[in-house]
Design a protein around this motif. Sequence first.
Motif, short mmCIF file in Angstrom:
data_model
loop_
_atom_site.label_atom_id
_atom_site.label_comp_id
_atom_site.label_asym_id
_atom_site.label_seq_id
_atom_site.Cartn_x
_atom_site.Cartn_y
_atom_site.Cartn_z
N VAL A 272 -7.99 4.41 -2.19
CA VAL A 272 -8.74 4.49 -0.93
C VAL A 272 -8.48 5.87 -0.35
O VAL A 272 -7.36 6.18 0.03
N TRP A 273 -9.50 6.68 -0.31
CA TRP A 273 -9.40 8.09 0.08
C TRP A 273 -10.01 8.27 1.46
O TRP A 273 -11.19 8.02 1.65
N HIS B 77 4.14 1.79 2.27
CA HIS B 77 5.16 2.64 1.65
C HIS B 77 4.63 4.07 1.74
O HIS B 77 3.43 4.30 1.58
N LEU B 78 5.50 5.02 1.98
CA LEU B 78 5.07 6.39 2.22
C LEU B 78 5.73 7.36 1.25
O LEU B 78 6.94 7.33 1.05
N ASN C 156 5.45 -2.91 -6.55
CA ASN C 156 4.24 -3.70 -6.81
C ASN C 156 3.06 -3.20 -5.99
O ASN C 156 2.35 -3.96 -5.33
N ILE C 157 2.83 -1.89 -6.02
CA ILE C 157 1.76 -1.27 -5.25
C ILE C 157 0.41 -1.63 -5.86
O ILE C 157 0.21 -1.53 -7.07
N ARG C 158 -0.55 -2.04 -5.02
CA ARG C 158 -1.89 -2.39 -5.47
C ARG C 158 -2.94 -1.40 -4.98
O ARG C 158 -4.00 -1.26 -5.60
N VAL C 159 -2.66 -0.74 -3.87
CA VAL C 159 -3.62 0.21 -3.30
C VAL C 159 -2.90 1.51 -2.97
O VAL C 159 -1.80 1.49 -2.41
N ILE C 160 -3.51 2.62 -3.33
CA ILE C 160 -2.99 3.94 -2.97
C ILE C 160 -3.94 4.56 -1.96
O ILE C 160 -5.15 4.64 -2.20
N HIS C 161 -3.40 4.95 -0.82
CA HIS C 161 -4.21 5.56 0.23
C HIS C 161 -3.84 7.03 0.35
O HIS C 161 -2.66 7.39 0.39
N VAL D 79 0.85 -1.19 0.00
CA VAL D 79 0.00 0.00 0.00
C VAL D 79 0.88 1.24 0.00
O VAL D 79 1.81 1.35 0.81
N LEU D 80 0.59 2.16 -0.91
CA LEU D 80 1.32 3.42 -0.96
C LEU D 80 0.48 4.51 -0.29
O LEU D 80 -0.63 4.82 -0.73
N PHE D 81 1.00 5.09 0.80
CA PHE D 81 0.36 6.20 1.47
C PHE D 81 0.94 7.50 0.90
O PHE D 81 2.14 7.73 0.95
N VAL D 82 0.07 8.32 0.33
CA VAL D 82 0.49 9.60 -0.23
C VAL D 82 0.06 10.70 0.73
O VAL D 82 -1.13 10.89 0.99
N GLN D 83 1.04 11.41 1.28
CA GLN D 83 0.80 12.45 2.26
C GLN D 83 1.29 13.78 1.70
O GLN D 83 2.38 13.86 1.15
N LEU D 84 0.47 14.83 1.83
CA LEU D 84 0.89 16.14 1.33
C LEU D 84 2.10 16.64 2.10
O LEU D 84 3.11 17.03 1.52
#
Length: 383
Positions: free
Chosen positions: A115-116, A35-36, A88-93, A4-9
């Motif tokens: 996933v928001w 992953h961040l 191999n990211i499947r979900v982006i949070h 899972v890739l966590f995208v943080q501003l």
Amino acid sequence: MVNVLFVQLRVGTGGVTAHLEHTLDYLDRDQVTPHLVCLRDDNYGDRLDSLGSSTASLQVFRTNHIRFNPFNSAWMLWRLCQLIRLRNIRVIHTYCWKTSLVGGILSALNGCRLVWTELNSDRLDQGLARWVIPWLGRRAAIVRVNVHARGKDLVSAGVPERKIKYVAPGIDMERSRTPQPTRSIREELGLAEDSCLVATIGRLTWEKGQADLIGAVARLGPVPKDVHVLLIGEGPGRAGLEALVYSHGLDKQVHFLGYRKDVPALLQQVTVVVVPSYHENLSYVVLEAMAAGVPLIATRVGGIPEVVSDGHTGVLVPPQNVVGLAEALERVLRNPTWAAELATVGRDRIVSGFSLAHEMAAVQELLIEHSAVALTRIGGVEE
């Protein structure tokens, strides 16, 4: 195993960063590998390092990489696409619609599920948001909210109602029971042991309403003990607030404590917590104060009334109403027995309905569920 890739501003000192920290701490590493990506580095290096140590990979993009410059934006997206394929990211949070815009583009380019989690209180009917939200609503697999009021805002802005998922917010009760330090805040500030401490916690900005609290204290009638205000936090509004304090002659009563890492210990020592915000989703400070068993006064905005019952678990006042805030403060300070009853019932409410473990388990379930859908939809193509 789900990547899972966590995208943080950005990493800061607010509730979104706290929620990210809790999520990274609670995820079962046998099922989820986080992953961040942090799009901005706002000089919170120690906290960023702490988050990075909880993840399998950390990528920080400096502020100039996300300015509205086509070259920089394309470069950032290209780098992130590389990361997604490498890991191999499947979900982006994502958190908030701004990072969800980046996450939505990445999910479209790479076949990932978005996933928001929406924890902010930004206006959704103005500017770029008015055009972006409907597209994000179609792009996201699920939009998770922690108050029903925000879910209604999102539906009004164009997000399909079937995609809204309510998960009750949680609080770490062990953290709220942090033992008091050897040196009390009253001793640190040179105050009498029986002085009343009115605390507000948050970024020093106009919309957080600290100016209204200062105005309310200036209007206070006679109260049994000396009243001192603790402004906990930093922000661009500090200079203006300091000028306001001096204009009211309150420089001996209002104390700017800056950013503190010992907030749970401070909460154990204060008389009342005030959340005077003009707009909020659900201030994490509300949960922290109630969990600590401290009387709470808050404005009737966003999802706060879903947690705070006026006159039962706390006191609610209209936003931007200095007179009403002053009256609420007087009532709490003049009636300590009643205030203690509010605090006790408020804490019971948090204990019974706002478990951090339950919230994090629900978040993990969402990530795993939508990873399975992603694998079904794109496995045959990519692999």
